[in-house]
Design an enzyme around this catalytic site. Structure first.
Site, PDB file in Angstrom:
ATOM      1  N   LYS A   1      40.501 -11.923  38.938  1.00  0.00           N
ATOM      2  CA  LYS A   1      39.932 -10.485  39.191  1.00  0.00           C
ATOM      3  C   LYS A   1      38.946 -10.557  38.244  1.00  0.00           C
ATOM      4  CE  LYS A   1      44.311  -8.164  39.990  1.00  0.00           C
ATOM      5  NZ  LYS A   1      45.703  -7.550  39.458  1.00  0.00           N
TER       6      LYS A   1
ATOM      7  N   VAL B   1      41.043  -6.159  43.401  1.00  0.00           N
ATOM      8  CA  VAL B   1      40.678  -5.852  42.103  1.00  0.00           C
ATOM      9  C   VAL B   1      41.213  -4.446  41.574  1.00  0.00           C
ATOM     10  CG1 VAL B   1      39.414  -6.200  40.029  1.00  0.00           C
ATOM     11  CG2 VAL B   1      38.933  -7.449  42.018  1.00  0.00           C
TER      12      VAL B   1
END
Ligand SMILES: NC(=O)c1ccc[n+]([C@@H]2O[C@H](COP(=O)([O-])OP(=O)(O)OC[C@H]3O[C@@H](n4cnc5c(N)ncnc54)[C@H](OP(=O)(O)O)[C@@H]3O)[C@@H](O)[C@H]2O)c1
Length: 431
Positions: free
Chosen positions: A202, A129
């Site tokens: 994410k 992420v």
């Protein structure tokens, strides 16, 4: 304790960046870790670094099974296939895993974390992420003592690049996307990015860590940027807003709501100025207040640096739980019902005829919706003109009802496009 022995599966953009870090004498990696093995598909491909000194595996699962490898770094990608099998194989035998694979962690993270807890092998994924931006650590560590109520981010650099470039150059979505593909900023198949799925992967990870809930990709409401037009960008600009693909998770009365969608951000919103391929995350957490993290969200260097930071955490024995706390402490929070209220932007393509505005206003008034601002583009060539309006605060369901009534009007020539308006502030509900 001797050095941790590392095997890297996947030597592409990120894997190549990590190879360079291991080869860099200024990097701290070699102090406590030793790269011993690598795997990719094509052994003969130039990786920019001499890999002759490392054991080679054609099969990443075979690499993951080697008992003398303490840490398997998975940089292949994909939620299933060899990446998943390699990670499972490593965790099952108690080896640690570092991965940059958001699709894998979002979809199978819970099962992998269970395997990790059972075997003692750690599972870390900072690089999954935000590229080089420490979003996972910020949530796991920096705000661990806070109550996070919302996370909102720009998590897909491709979409952000396209929207930024459309605004700057006045070119269409299709034209900017084609250029981005030619320059290698966008994949040949851009669906994961422009369809919002990558950002949703994410967001799934960030929401689980922020709110202490089980990762739940299936319940992210996802809308991509494909319908955002130059007209939207220009009209939003005239009204004081910039359009961004916003990934947002919020905890409302104990229920989690997650969505990825294009939204209008007021120019003073902390995410409005995040341009190009940058990523950013805003976290609302009491008593810390609002925190913002910004940086490069992709690329060899930034992403490999996040992998390296996980490796150093392992070497220094400070790696924690995959999702920030033991799985038994993660709750399966009820999902918020979409009883969402806020301000909304509507773009209608209408026939340029008298009475159109009155007909549209009438459909809004019927649902109790008041108009905040209204813009009509001067008629270009042709009989169809865009009309744009923003509403005052109202229920999303009322907007949907008004929109379906408008679609029944013969002067409305295509489905109206609706985006929420987000405001800055401690509370992250729509404006
Ligand atoms: N690129 C970024 O900026 C970025 C940022 C954040 C996260 N990530 C994530 O990091 C991961 C890797 O991304 P990337 O951009 O580095 O990908 P990439 O450039 O496509 O590299 C993938 C690597 O995996 C190898 N590979 C593919 N299939 C394989 C198989 N069946 N068996 C063995 N090896 C296989 C490839 O081998 P060959 O080289 O021999 O073809 C290549 O070395 C993905 O999960 C991605 O989502 C990437």
């Amino acid at each position: 304790m001797g050095k941790l022995r590392v095997g890297i599966a996947g030597l592409g953009t990120v894997g190549g960046g990590l190879l360079k870090l291991f080869a860099d004498p200024r990097s701290r990696l070699n102090e406590k870790l030793e790269l011993v093995a690598v795997s990719a598909r094509d052994r003969s491909r130039d990786r920019g670094v001499d890999i002759g000194g490392y054991r080679w595996f054609d099969d990443p699962v075979e690499l993951a099974a080697q008992r003398d490898i303490d840490v398997v770094v998975e940089l292949i990608g994909g939620s299933d296939g060899p990446a998943k099998r390699a990670v499972e194989t490593a965790l099952q035998r108690g080896a640690h895993v570092v991965s940059a694979n958001k699709a894998l962690v979002a979809v199978h993270g819970l099962a992998l974390a269970e395997t990790s807890e059972a075997s003692g092998g750690k599972l870390l994924f900072e690089a999954a992420v935000g590229g080089g931006v420490p979003m996972v650590k910020a949530l796991k560590e920096s705000v661990a003592g806070c109550r996070a109520s919302a996370v909102a981010g720009i998590l897909n650099g491709t979409c952000n690049y396209i929207l930024t470039e459309m605004e700057a150059s006045g070119r269409s979505f299709e034209s900017v996307l084609a250029d981005a593909q030619r320059l290698g900023y966008a994949e040949a198949d851009p669906t994961m990015d422009v369809g919002g799925f990558d950002a949703a992967h994410k967001l799934t990870i960030l929401s689980a860590i922020a709110f202490g809930t089980l990762p739940d990709f299936e319940h992210v409401r996802i809308e991509g940027v494909e319908r955002v037009s130059l007209t939207d960008i220009r009209m939003a600009g005239k009204l004081g807003f910039r359009i961004k693909l916003v990934a947002k998770g919020a905890l409302n009365d104990g229920a989690v709501e997650m969505h990825v969608r294009p939204a209008l951000l007021a120019f003073d919103h902390p995410l409005a100025s995040i341009g190009g391929s940058l990523n950013a995350l805003v976290v609302d957490a009491e008593p810390a207040g609002q925190l913002t993290f910004i940086g490069r969200g992709a690329g060899a260097g930034p992403t490999a640096s996040s992998v390296a930071s996980d490796l150093i955490d392992l070497a220094e024995e400070r790696a924690g739980h995959a999702f920030g706390r033991p799985l038994a402490q993660l709750s399966s929070a009820p999902r918020a019902t979409p009883a969402e209220r806020g301000r909304y932007y509507l773009r209608l393509m209408v026939a340029d005829r008298p009475g159109v505005v009155a007909a549209i206003s009438d459909r809004l008034a019927h649902e109790g919706i008041s108009i905040e601002s209204f813009l009509q583009m001067p008629a270009p060539e042709g009989p169809v003109v865009p009309i744009v309006l923003t509403t005052q605060t109202c229920a999303r369901t009322a907007v949907e009802a008004a929109v379906s009534a408008m679609q029944a009007l013969d002067v409305v020539v295509e489905a109206p496009y609706v985006m929420p308006v987000e405001v800055s502030g401690a509370h992250w509900g729509a404006a």
